[in-house]
Design an enzyme around this catalytic site. Structure first.
Site, PDB file in Angstrom:
ATOM      1  N   GLY A  12       0.837  -1.208   0.000  1.00 14.03           N
ATOM      2  CA  GLY A  12       0.000   0.000   0.000  1.00 14.03           C
ATOM      3  C   GLY A  12       0.867   1.251   0.000  1.00 14.03           C
ATOM      4  N   ASP A  13       0.225   2.394  -0.279  1.00 13.35           N
ATOM      5  CA  ASP A  13       0.903   3.701  -0.277  1.00 13.35           C
ATOM      6  C   ASP A  13       2.039   3.780  -1.299  1.00 13.35           C
ATOM      7  OD1 ASP A  13      -0.791   4.433   1.799  1.00 13.35           O
ATOM      8  OD2 ASP A  13       0.620   3.731   3.322  1.00 13.35           O
ATOM      9  N   LYS A  16      -0.265   5.328  -5.705  1.00 14.09           N
ATOM     10  CA  LYS A  16      -1.335   5.028  -6.672  1.00 14.09           C
ATOM     11  C   LYS A  16      -2.119   6.290  -7.031  1.00 14.09           C
ATOM     12  CE  LYS A  16      -3.082   2.005  -3.771  1.00 14.09           C
ATOM     13  NZ  LYS A  16      -2.018   1.975  -2.747  1.00 14.09           N
ATOM     14  N   GLY A  40      -5.798   6.018   1.629  1.00 16.89           N
ATOM     15  CA  GLY A  40      -5.520   7.450   1.518  1.00 16.89           C
ATOM     16  C   GLY A  40      -4.684   7.638   0.274  1.00 16.89           C
ATOM     17  N   HIS A  41      -5.269   8.237  -0.750  1.00 13.56           N
ATOM     18  CA  HIS A  41      -4.596   8.378  -2.050  1.00 13.56           C
ATOM     19  C   HIS A  41      -4.340   9.864  -2.300  1.00 13.56           C
ATOM     20  CE1 HIS A  41      -6.694   4.357  -3.265  1.00 13.56           C
ATOM     21  NE2 HIS A  41      -5.730   4.198  -2.385  1.00 13.56           N
ATOM     22  N   THR A  42      -3.068  10.224  -2.316  1.00 12.96           N
ATOM     23  CA  THR A  42      -2.702  11.642  -2.322  1.00 12.96           C
ATOM     24  C   THR A  42      -2.435  12.172  -3.723  1.00 12.96           C
ATOM     25  OG1 THR A  42      -1.558  11.084  -0.279  1.00 12.96           O
ATOM     26  CG2 THR A  42      -1.168  13.296  -1.179  1.00 12.96           C
ATOM     27  N   GLN A 211      -5.097  -0.092  -1.274  1.00 11.83           N
ATOM     28  CA  GLN A 211      -4.120  -0.967  -0.607  1.00 11.83           C
ATOM     29  C   GLN A 211      -3.120  -1.577  -1.601  1.00 11.83           C
ATOM     30  OE1 GLN A 211      -7.739  -1.602   0.548  1.00 11.83           O
ATOM     31  NE2 GLN A 211      -7.244   0.160   1.771  1.00 11.83           N
ATOM     32  N   THR A 226      -5.385  -6.556   5.031  1.00  9.37           N
ATOM     33  CA  THR A 226      -6.683  -5.918   5.139  1.00  9.37           C
ATOM     34  C   THR A 226      -7.728  -6.977   4.788  1.00  9.37           C
ATOM     35  OG1 THR A 226      -7.954  -3.935   4.572  1.00  9.37           O
ATOM     36  CG2 THR A 226      -6.737  -4.987   2.765  1.00  9.37           C
ATOM     37  N   THR A 287      -3.841   8.157   6.112  1.00 15.10           N
ATOM     38  CA  THR A 287      -5.119   8.010   6.806  1.00 15.10           C
ATOM     39  C   THR A 287      -4.963   8.180   8.312  1.00 15.10           C
ATOM     40  OG1 THR A 287      -5.910   6.556   5.086  1.00 15.10           O
ATOM     41  CG2 THR A 287      -7.066   6.410   7.178  1.00 15.10           C
ATOM     42  N   THR A 288      -3.893   7.612   8.873  1.00 18.15           N
ATOM     43  CA  THR A 288      -3.761   7.635  10.335  1.00 18.15           C
ATOM     44  C   THR A 288      -2.587   8.490  10.809  1.00 18.15           C
ATOM     45  OG1 THR A 288      -2.375   5.670  10.244  1.00 18.15           O
ATOM     46  CG2 THR A 288      -4.735   5.309  10.579  1.00 18.15           C
ATOM     47  N   ARG A 290       0.381   7.604  11.003  1.00 18.55           N
ATOM     48  CA  ARG A 290       1.419   6.788  11.652  1.00 18.55           C
ATOM     49  C   ARG A 290       2.706   6.787  10.827  1.00 18.55           C
ATOM     50  NH1 ARG A 290      -1.470   1.070  12.155  1.00 18.55           N
ATOM     51  NH2 ARG A 290      -2.461   1.830  10.260  1.00 18.55           N
ATOM     52  N   ARG A 292       5.471   5.374   8.674  1.00 18.28           N
ATOM     53  CA  ARG A 292       5.532   4.119   7.910  1.00 18.28           C
ATOM     54  C   ARG A 292       6.885   3.455   8.147  1.00 18.28           C
ATOM     55  NH1 ARG A 292       3.398   7.322   2.644  1.00 18.28           N
ATOM     56  NH2 ARG A 292       1.185   7.214   3.093  1.00 18.28           N
ATOM     57  N   ASP A 320      12.891  10.121  -6.983  1.00 18.08           N
ATOM     58  CA  ASP A 320      13.563  11.352  -6.532  1.00 18.08           C
ATOM     59  C   ASP A 320      14.005  11.219  -5.074  1.00 18.08           C
ATOM     60  OD1 ASP A 320      10.655  11.303  -6.216  1.00 18.08           O
ATOM     61  OD2 ASP A 320      10.853  13.239  -5.211  1.00 18.08           O
TER      62      ASP A 320
HETATM   63  P1  GDP Z   1      -1.335   5.642  -2.379  1.00 21.56           P
HETATM   64  O1  GDP Z   1      -2.099   5.204  -1.190  1.00 21.56           O
HETATM   65  O2  GDP Z   1      -0.725   4.514  -3.130  1.00 21.56           O
HETATM   66  O3  GDP Z   1      -2.133   6.548  -3.277  1.00 21.56           O
HETATM   67  O4  GDP Z   1      -0.114   6.507  -1.829  1.00 21.56           O
HETATM   68  P2  GDP Z   1      -0.184   7.657  -0.692  1.00 21.56           P
HETATM   69  O5  GDP Z   1      -0.791   8.863  -1.271  1.00 21.56           O
HETATM   70  O6  GDP Z   1      -0.755   7.120   0.568  1.00 21.56           O
HETATM   71  O7  GDP Z   1       1.351   7.863  -0.396  1.00 21.56           O
HETATM   72  C1  GDP Z   1       2.245   8.245  -1.387  1.00 21.56           C
HETATM   73  C2  GDP Z   1       2.928   9.555  -0.963  1.00 21.56           C
HETATM   74  O8  GDP Z   1       3.999   9.800  -1.850  1.00 21.56           O
HETATM   75  C3  GDP Z   1       2.024  10.760  -1.077  1.00 21.56           C
HETATM   76  O9  GDP Z   1       2.416  11.687  -0.099  1.00 21.56           O
HETATM   77  C4  GDP Z   1       2.313  11.311  -2.474  1.00 21.56           C
HETATM   78  O10 GDP Z   1       2.088  12.709  -2.585  1.00 21.56           O
HETATM   79  C5  GDP Z   1       3.782  11.009  -2.586  1.00 21.56           C
HETATM   80  N1  GDP Z   1       4.282  10.712  -3.946  1.00 21.56           N
HETATM   81  C6  GDP Z   1       3.704   9.974  -4.926  1.00 21.56           C
HETATM   82  N2  GDP Z   1       4.539   9.833  -5.987  1.00 21.56           N
HETATM   83  C7  GDP Z   1       5.657  10.529  -5.661  1.00 21.56           C
HETATM   84  C8  GDP Z   1       6.900  10.735  -6.322  1.00 21.56           C
HETATM   85  O11 GDP Z   1       7.151  10.268  -7.423  1.00 21.56           O
HETATM   86  N3  GDP Z   1       7.839  11.478  -5.643  1.00 21.56           N
HETATM   87  C9  GDP Z   1       7.612  12.013  -4.411  1.00 21.56           C
HETATM   88  N4  GDP Z   1       8.564  12.708  -3.815  1.00 21.56           N
HETATM   89  N5  GDP Z   1       6.440  11.825  -3.758  1.00 21.56           N
HETATM   90  C10 GDP Z   1       5.495  11.082  -4.373  1.00 21.56           C
HETATM   91  P1  IMO Z   2      -3.779   2.746   0.451  1.00 20.33           P
HETATM   92  O1  IMO Z   2      -4.945   2.532  -0.459  1.00 20.33           O
HETATM   93  C1  IMO Z   2      -1.201   1.104   3.569  1.00 20.33           C
HETATM   94  C2  IMO Z   2      -3.033  -1.628   6.439  1.00 20.33           C
HETATM   95  C3  IMO Z   2      -3.156  -1.157   7.874  1.00 20.33           C
HETATM   96  C4  IMO Z   2      -3.004  -2.476   8.603  1.00 20.33           C
HETATM   97  C5  IMO Z   2      -3.736  -3.454   7.670  1.00 20.33           C
HETATM   98  C6  IMO Z   2      -5.169  -3.743   8.103  1.00 20.33           C
HETATM   99  O2  IMO Z   2      -3.631   4.152   0.898  1.00 20.33           O
HETATM  100  O3  IMO Z   2      -2.544   2.143  -0.113  1.00 20.33           O
HETATM  101  P2  IMO Z   2      -7.389  -2.285   7.991  1.00 20.33           P
HETATM  102  O4  IMO Z   2      -7.739  -0.973   8.621  1.00 20.33           O
HETATM  103  O5  IMO Z   2      -7.470  -2.279   6.498  1.00 20.33           O
HETATM  104  O6  IMO Z   2      -8.115  -3.440   8.579  1.00 20.33           O
HETATM  105  O7  IMO Z   2      -5.843  -2.525   8.365  1.00 20.33           O
HETATM  106  O8  IMO Z   2      -3.739  -2.848   6.386  1.00 20.33           O
HETATM  107  N1  IMO Z   2      -3.636  -0.733   5.425  1.00 20.33           N
HETATM  108  C7  IMO Z   2      -2.926   0.055   4.608  1.00 20.33           C
HETATM  109  N2  IMO Z   2      -1.600   0.265   4.526  1.00 20.33           N
HETATM  110  N3  IMO Z   2      -2.017   1.705   2.682  1.00 20.33           N
HETATM  111  C8  IMO Z   2      -3.358   1.473   2.729  1.00 20.33           C
HETATM  112  O9  IMO Z   2      -4.200   1.944   1.797  1.00 20.33           O
HETATM  113  C9  IMO Z   2      -3.865   0.644   3.744  1.00 20.33           C
HETATM  114  N4  IMO Z   2      -5.103   0.234   4.082  1.00 20.33           N
HETATM  115  C10 IMO Z   2      -4.941  -0.623   5.100  1.00 20.33           C
HETATM  116  O10 IMO Z   2      -2.139  -0.251   8.207  1.00 20.33           O
HETATM  117  O11 IMO Z   2      -1.659  -2.870   8.622  1.00 20.33           O
HETATM  118 MG    MG Z   3      -2.199   5.584   0.857  1.00 22.12          MG
END
Ligand code: GDP
Ligand code: IMO
Ligand code: MG
Length: 403
Positions: A12-13, A16, A40-42, A211, A226, A287-288, A290, A292, A320
Site C-alpha cells: 500500500g501507499d 497510486k 488514503g490516495h494523495t 491498498q 486488510t 489516513t492515520t 502513523r 511508515r 527522486d
Molecule cells: P497511495 O495510497 O498509493 O495513493 O499513496 P499515498 O498517497 O498514501 O502515499 C504516497 C505519498 O507519496 C504521497 O504523499 C504522495 O504525494 C507522494 N508521492 C507519490 N509519488 C511521488 C513521487 O514520485 N515522488 C515524491 N517525492 N512523492 C510522491
Molecule cells: P492505500 O490505499 C497502507 C493496512 C493497515 C493495517 C492493515 C489492516 O492508501 O494504499 P485495515 O484498517 O485495512 O483493517 O488494516 O492494512 N492498510 C494500509 N496500509 N495503505 C493502505 O491503503 C492501507 N489500508 C490498510 O495499516 O496494517
Molecule cells: Mg495511501
C-alpha cells in the site's frame, strides 16, 4: 471496450493516487472497487493536497467516477469527502453502488475490540471498521445502502448486527445514519449495469484498487492484511463485471518499500538510515498519520506481484526520494531453508537477503536510467511511468502504454 486496472505492488501507499490522477484524463470513467476509508490516495495540485479516501482518485480527470459494490462505505466520511472535493470540481458525476456495504459505528467499536483482544499480536489496523464491515458482509448480517430505502428494515438489520457484536445502539444512531444517507442517495445506482452498458458502448474505464498486493486477504501476509481483495483478481467481484472486460493491468511500485502496521517486511531498515529515508520520503500514513516502516526495494516481492496481477506495465514512484540517499540497495533474491529463492512467498521464512548496490543519481540522471532498466529487465515488465516528485506533473514517461 478499453479498460486498465491499476493495483499497488507492495504493502500500500505506493503512490497510486498520483498515477491514477495522471492517467484519469485519458478515461471516461474511473472506478474504485475495494476497501474503504482505510485508503488514503494523495494528489498534490498546485499548493493544495487532496487525500482521497473513498472517492476514486481520478475525480478531477475522468468524466464519471464510480464507487462500486466491493467498497465498504462510511457515510459520514463520504459526505465530508464530497463536500471537500466540490471545491476542486463542482460539475462532477459520481455513482455509488446501491449494494455496497456500509461501515457503521458498531463496526468501528468491533475493530477496536478485536485489536485489543489480539494483544501483542494486533494487526495495527486503521481502526476504521474495515475488517468488521467485510466480516459482517460475509457473515450475512451486514448493512447495505439499499437497506436504507426502508427504515424499519434498516433498524431490523442493525438490531441483528448489534446482537452479533453484543453492542447496543439507539434511535438517534439510526437518525444520524439516515441523515447522512439522505445526502448521498441521489448518487446511488446499479453500478454494474451502468459500467457494462458504458463498456459495451466503447467507453474507456480505469479501475483502481486501494491498498497493495501483499495486504490482500488471500495473497498477502495473512493475518497481517486488510479484509478485501486488493489484487487484479478483485476487480471482477468488486464491480460485478465479467472477467472478459479486463485485459490490461498496471502495477504501481515505490522505488523502495514501506509498510504501515504489523507483519513481515524482509528488507526493513532500522536506525538513522531508516529515519533519513522516512523523512526524505515524508513516510507518514495518509489516513492515520502513523510513521511508515521503510526498507529497500524488494525484487522478490515485485516478481510475485507481477505474476499475481498479470502486470503489463509498472509505474515506479518516488525515485527522486531514493536518489538522495548515499547508497541505494535492492534485494535481488532470498535464501530460505538452504536454497536461493527469487520470489516472495508469505509462508516461507527468509534467512538471508542478497542485495545489489547502485550509485545514487541525484546529480546524474544516467544512473537513474540504469536503475530503472535493471528493475524492468529483472521483472520483465516495462516501467512506463516514473514518479520524480510529489506534484501531479512530476512524472516522466519511459515508454508507451496501450490499452
Ligand atoms: P497511495 O495510497 O498509493 O495513493 O499513496 P499515498 O498517497 O498514501 O502515499 C504516497 C505519498 O507519496 C504521497 O504523499 C504522495 O504525494 C507522494 N508521492 C507519490 N509519488 C511521488 C513521487 O514520485 N515522488 C515524491 N517525492 N512523492 C510522491
Ligand atoms: P492505500 O490505499 C497502507 C493496512 C493497515 C493495517 C492493515 C489492516 O492508501 O494504499 P485495515 O484498517 O485495512 O483493517 O488494516 O492494512 N492498510 C494500509 N496500509 N495503505 C493502505 O491503503 C492501507 N489500508 C490498510 O495499516 O496494517
Ligand atoms: Mg495511501
Amino acid at each position: 471496450m478499453e479498460t486498465l486496472t491499476l493495483v499497488g505492488c507492495q504493502f500500500g501507499d505506493e503512490g497510486k493516487g498520483k498515477i491514477i490522477d495522471y492517467l484519469s484524463k485519458d478515461f471516461d470513467i474511473n472506478v474504485r472497487f475495494n476497501g474503504g476509508e482505510n485508503a488514503g490516495h494523495t494528489v498534490v495540485v498546485g499548493d493544495k493536497t487532496i487525500k482521497y479516501h473513498l472517492v476514486p482518485a481520478g475525480f478531477l480527470g475522468a468524466r464519471t467516477v464510480v464507487i462500486s459494490n466491493g467498497v465498504v462505505v462510511n457515510l459520514k466520511k463520504l459526505v465530508e469527502e464530497i463536500e471537500f472535493l466540490k471545491k476542486f470540481r463542482n460539475n462532477f458525476d459520481l455513482k455509488i453502488s446501491e449494494i455496497a456495504h456500509v461501515v457503521t459505528g458498531l463496526h468501528f467499536q468491533r475493530d477496536s475490540y478485536l485489536e485489543k483482544l489480539r494483544g501483542t499480536s494486533h494487526i495495527g489496523t486503521t481502526l476504521k471498521g474495515i475488517g468488521p464491515a467485510y466480516e459482517s458482509k460475509f457473515g450475512r448480517y451486514g448493512i447495505r445502502l439499499v437497506d436504507f430505502r426502508d427504515r424499519d428494515k434498516l433498524e431490523e438489520n442493525l438490531a441483528l448486527l448489534s446482537k452479533v457484536y453484543q453492542i447496543p445502539f439507539d434511535g438517534t444512531y439510526v437518525d444520524d445514519l439516515m441523515k447522512d444517507y439522505s445526502k448521498i442517495n441521489r448518487y446511488l445506482t446499479d453500478t454494474r449495469s451502468y459500467l457494462e452498458n458504458e463498456l459495451e458502448d466503447g467507453k474507456k474505464a480505469m479501475f483502481e484498487t486501494a491498498q497493495g498486493t501483499f495486504i490482500d486477504v488471500e495473497s498477502g501476509t495473512y493475518p497481517f492484511v486488510t479484509s478485501s481483495y486488493t489484487t487484479t483478481a478483485g476487480v471482477t467481484v468488486g464491480t460485478g463485471l465479467s472477467p472478459k472486460y479486463f485485459k490490461k493491468f498496471l502495477g504501481v511500485a515505490k522505488a523502495y518499500t514501506t509498510r504501515v502496521g504489523e507483519g513481515v517486511f524482509p528488507t526493513e531498515m532500522f536506525g538513522p538510515e531508516a529515519d533519513e529515508l522516512r523523512k526524505l520520503g515524508n513516510e507518514f500514513g495518509s489516513t492515520t498519520g502513523r510513521p511508515r516502516r521503510v526498507g529497500y526495494l524488494d525484487l522478490p516481492i515485485l516478481r510475485r506481484a507481477a505474476k499475481l496481477n498479470s502486470l503489463d506495465y509498472i509505474a515506479l514512484t518516488k525515485v527522486d526520494v531514493l536518489g538522495k540517499l548515499n547508497s541505494v540497495r535492492v534485494a535481488v533474491s532470498y535464501e530460505s531453508n538452504g536454497s536461493e529463492i527469487d520470489e516472495f512467498d508469505p509462508t516461507r521464512t527468509v534467512d538471508k537477503i542478497n542485495y545489489e548496490s547502485f550509485k545514487p543519481w541525484a546529480e546524474d540522471s544516467s544512473k537513474l536510467q540504469y536503475y530503472v532498466d535493471f528493475i524492468q529487465d529483472e521483472l520483465r515488465v516495462p516501467i512506463v511511468l516514473i514518479g520524480v516528485g510529489e506534484k501531479r506533473e512530476a512524472i516522466e514517461l519511459n515508454g508507451k502504454i496501450a490499452f
